[in-house]
Scaffold this motif. Sequence first.
Motif, PDB file in Angstrom:
ATOM      1  N   PHE A  23       0.813  -1.211   0.000  1.00 13.79           N
ATOM      2  CA  PHE A  23       0.000   0.000   0.000  1.00 13.79           C
ATOM      3  C   PHE A  23       0.852   1.268   0.000  1.00 13.79           C
ATOM      4  O   PHE A  23       0.331   2.358   0.212  1.00 13.79           O
ATOM      5  CB  PHE A  23      -0.940  -0.021   1.216  1.00 13.79           C
ATOM      6  N   ASP A  24       2.127   1.107  -0.280  1.00 18.44           N
ATOM      7  CA  ASP A  24       3.058   2.232  -0.209  1.00 18.44           C
ATOM      8  C   ASP A  24       2.933   3.105  -1.454  1.00 18.44           C
ATOM      9  O   ASP A  24       3.036   2.617  -2.584  1.00 18.44           O
ATOM     10  CB  ASP A  24       4.491   1.707  -0.076  1.00 18.44           C
ATOM     11  N   GLY A  25       2.731   4.396  -1.236  1.00 15.79           N
ATOM     12  CA  GLY A  25       2.607   5.314  -2.355  1.00 15.79           C
ATOM     13  C   GLY A  25       3.799   5.306  -3.286  1.00 15.79           C
ATOM     14  O   GLY A  25       3.651   5.547  -4.491  1.00 15.79           O
ATOM     15  N   ALA A  26       4.985   5.022  -2.770  1.00 10.80           N
ATOM     16  CA  ALA A  26       6.163   4.972  -3.631  1.00 10.80           C
ATOM     17  C   ALA A  26       6.039   3.837  -4.650  1.00 10.80           C
ATOM     18  O   ALA A  26       6.484   3.973  -5.803  1.00 10.80           O
ATOM     19  CB  ALA A  26       7.421   4.801  -2.795  1.00 10.80           C
ATOM     20  N   ASN A  27       5.435   2.723  -4.258  1.00 13.32           N
ATOM     21  CA  ASN A  27       5.250   1.618  -5.195  1.00 13.32           C
ATOM     22  C   ASN A  27       4.180   1.926  -6.242  1.00 13.32           C
ATOM     23  O   ASN A  27       4.311   1.536  -7.406  1.00 13.32           O
ATOM     24  CB  ASN A  27       4.896   0.339  -4.431  1.00 13.32           C
ATOM     25  N   PHE A  28       3.132   2.626  -5.842  1.00  7.51           N
ATOM     26  CA  PHE A  28       2.121   3.018  -6.826  1.00  7.51           C
ATOM     27  C   PHE A  28       2.662   4.098  -7.768  1.00  7.51           C
ATOM     28  O   PHE A  28       2.382   4.089  -8.969  1.00  7.51           O
ATOM     29  CB  PHE A  28       0.867   3.525  -6.120  1.00  7.51           C
ATOM     30  N   ALA A  29       3.431   5.041  -7.222  1.00  2.67           N
ATOM     31  CA  ALA A  29       3.995   6.093  -8.070  1.00  2.67           C
ATOM     32  C   ALA A  29       4.877   5.508  -9.160  1.00  2.67           C
ATOM     33  O   ALA A  29       4.888   5.998 -10.291  1.00  2.67           O
ATOM     34  CB  ALA A  29       4.792   7.073  -7.217  1.00  2.67           C
ATOM     35  N   ALA A  30       5.598   4.458  -8.837  1.00  2.00           N
ATOM     36  CA  ALA A  30       6.474   3.817  -9.816  1.00  2.00           C
ATOM     37  C   ALA A  30       5.690   3.158 -10.945  1.00  2.00           C
ATOM     38  O   ALA A  30       6.270   2.777 -11.969  1.00  2.00           O
ATOM     39  CB  ALA A  30       7.350   2.778  -9.132  1.00  2.00           C
ATOM     40  N   ARG A  31       4.376   3.056 -10.803  1.00  2.00           N
ATOM     41  CA  ARG A  31       3.510   2.453 -11.815  1.00  2.00           C
ATOM     42  C   ARG A  31       2.529   3.464 -12.404  1.00  2.00           C
ATOM     43  O   ARG A  31       1.689   3.077 -13.243  1.00  2.00           O
ATOM     44  CB  ARG A  31       2.749   1.275 -11.187  1.00  2.00           C
ATOM     45  N   ALA A  32       2.604   4.702 -11.981  1.00  2.00           N
ATOM     46  CA  ALA A  32       1.666   5.734 -12.426  1.00  2.00           C
ATOM     47  C   ALA A  32       2.214   6.438 -13.661  1.00  2.00           C
ATOM     48  O   ALA A  32       3.163   7.223 -13.575  1.00  2.00           O
ATOM     49  CB  ALA A  32       1.416   6.734 -11.310  1.00  2.00           C
ATOM     50  N   ALA A  33       1.617   6.153 -14.814  1.00  2.00           N
ATOM     51  CA  ALA A  33       2.150   6.658 -16.082  1.00  2.00           C
ATOM     52  C   ALA A  33       1.796   8.105 -16.345  1.00  2.00           C
ATOM     53  O   ALA A  33       2.446   8.765 -17.167  1.00  2.00           O
ATOM     54  CB  ALA A  33       1.642   5.776 -17.230  1.00  2.00           C
ATOM     55  N   ALA A  34       0.767   8.633 -15.696  1.00  2.00           N
ATOM     56  CA  ALA A  34       0.372  10.023 -15.927  1.00  2.00           C
ATOM     57  C   ALA A  34       1.350  10.970 -15.253  1.00  2.00           C
ATOM     58  O   ALA A  34       1.854  10.684 -14.163  1.00  2.00           O
ATOM     59  CB  ALA A  34      -1.030  10.262 -15.385  1.00  2.00           C
ATOM     60  N   PRO A  35       1.640  12.116 -15.854  1.00  2.00           N
ATOM     61  CA  PRO A  35       2.510  13.103 -15.209  1.00  2.00           C
ATOM     62  C   PRO A  35       1.874  13.643 -13.936  1.00  2.00           C
ATOM     63  O   PRO A  35       0.644  13.620 -13.778  1.00  2.00           O
ATOM     64  CB  PRO A  35       2.672  14.191 -16.271  1.00  2.00           C
ATOM     65  N   ALA A  36       2.718  14.152 -13.049  1.00  2.00           N
ATOM     66  CA  ALA A  36       2.232  14.535 -11.725  1.00  2.00           C
ATOM     67  C   ALA A  36       2.755  15.893 -11.293  1.00  2.00           C
ATOM     68  O   ALA A  36       3.852  16.314 -11.679  1.00  2.00           O
ATOM     69  CB  ALA A  36       2.634  13.473 -10.700  1.00  2.00           C
ATOM     70  N   LEU A  37       1.950  16.545 -10.472  1.00  2.00           N
ATOM     71  CA  LEU A  37       2.347  17.751  -9.757  1.00  2.00           C
ATOM     72  C   LEU A  37       2.168  17.471  -8.276  1.00  2.00           C
ATOM     73  O   LEU A  37       1.043  17.349  -7.784  1.00  2.00           O
ATOM     74  CB  LEU A  37       1.488  18.950 -10.169  1.00  2.00           C
ATOM     75  N   TYR A  38       3.278  17.330  -7.561  1.00  2.00           N
ATOM     76  CA  TYR A  38       3.247  17.087  -6.116  1.00  2.00           C
ATOM     77  C   TYR A  38       3.472  18.407  -5.381  1.00  2.00           C
ATOM     78  O   TYR A  38       4.124  19.324  -5.901  1.00  2.00           O
ATOM     79  CB  TYR A  38       4.368  16.146  -5.696  1.00  2.00           C
ATOM     80  N   SER A  39       2.971  18.469  -4.154  1.00  2.00           N
ATOM     81  CA  SER A  39       3.402  19.538  -3.258  1.00  2.00           C
ATOM     82  C   SER A  39       4.016  18.916  -2.016  1.00  2.00           C
ATOM     83  O   SER A  39       3.663  17.799  -1.616  1.00  2.00           O
ATOM     84  CB  SER A  39       2.234  20.449  -2.864  1.00  2.00           C
ATOM     85  N   VAL A  40       4.945  19.645  -1.413  1.00  2.00           N
ATOM     86  CA  VAL A  40       5.594  19.193  -0.190  1.00  2.00           C
ATOM     87  C   VAL A  40       5.843  20.412   0.685  1.00  2.00           C
ATOM     88  O   VAL A  40       6.194  21.487   0.195  1.00  2.00           O
ATOM     89  CB  VAL A  40       6.917  18.457  -0.497  1.00  2.00           C
ATOM     90  N   ALA A  41       5.607  20.249   1.982  1.00  2.00           N
ATOM     91  CA  ALA A  41       5.895  21.304   2.952  1.00  2.00           C
ATOM     92  C   ALA A  41       7.128  20.887   3.737  1.00  2.00           C
ATOM     93  O   ALA A  41       7.145  19.818   4.356  1.00  2.00           O
ATOM     94  CB  ALA A  41       4.701  21.519   3.875  1.00  2.00           C
TER      95      ALA A  41
END
Length: 323
Positions: A252-270
């Motif tokens: 359920f780790d987001g890093a593992n899903f991100a590695a499979r997410a083909a769409a481009p992304a805009l993340y924010s981080v504080a």
Amino acid sequence: MPRFDLPVAELRSYRPAVQTPDDFDEFWARTLAESRAVAQPPTLTRVESPLTLVEVYDVSFSGFGGDAVRGWFVVPAGASGPLPTVVEFNGYGGGRGLPHERLAWAASGYAWAFMDTRGQGSAWGTGGDTPDPHGTGASASGFMTRGIDDPEQYYYRRVFTDAALFIDAMRGLDQVDDARVAVTGGSQGGGIAIAAAGLSDGLVGVMPDVPFLCHFERAVGLTDRDPYNEIVRYLSVHRDAVDQTFRTLSYFDGANFAARAAAPALYSVALMDPICPPSTVYAAANGHLGGAEVIEYPFNEHEGGQGMHWQRQAAWLAARLQG
């Protein structure tokens, strides 16, 4: 709160080795296939409201195991579809609330769909309407450890399946352009958006805002804040369950899903975020398959960029749709 994580230069190149189960893809393919096999068409019921410039629909769709899950669907009044669509997921503990609380995307000409998070909705906001009918074994308070002794029973297996099937359901609507669907959410909603992007093909963009549910092995113990600290409390009692707990979380780790997410992304981080530490966000963003732009808020905690960041999301998504 002062900065407590890695230096900014190290964050921007941070690509940790995140535990990934050998059967990760098979697990999720089977999970989705089982729930899609029993899914029923969504129902939309027009809601009368004082909102004269938008049309509001109460949504019910089939989620995990065919469970009924609620949501909102809002479109500009009189708009003729199909419209570009933003599917949004909610933060930890909140429910779908009331439709007038989130009008920015519909007011900008998009169809907007908002998923209720099963079992949640009583910690803040104006409530939720979706029960979670599945019991689990021993757990600490909150949702993070429900079913954590078995990936098949873990709470977020149901939530992430709901999210993928919500996208399916929205793509079947006449008002939605299924080739122009983006996903977004803040905190837990950002983590759900990343998972949904890893489980869904053909999205035009992913916009996780200060996302939760990423790089569990680093987050748990790095921060003393909930919700990650729910896992700390659980393991302080279940001292012999460490390996199994992190094995479950690896599905359920987001890093593992991100590695499979083909769409481009805009993340924010504080960069002062004590709830979702910056390195956990970068662990997902730096490995995002479709590539990711990261907007940093150097002097903010978990609130991130708030309204300013929505403006950046809107400009980014508009550029994606024009390109």
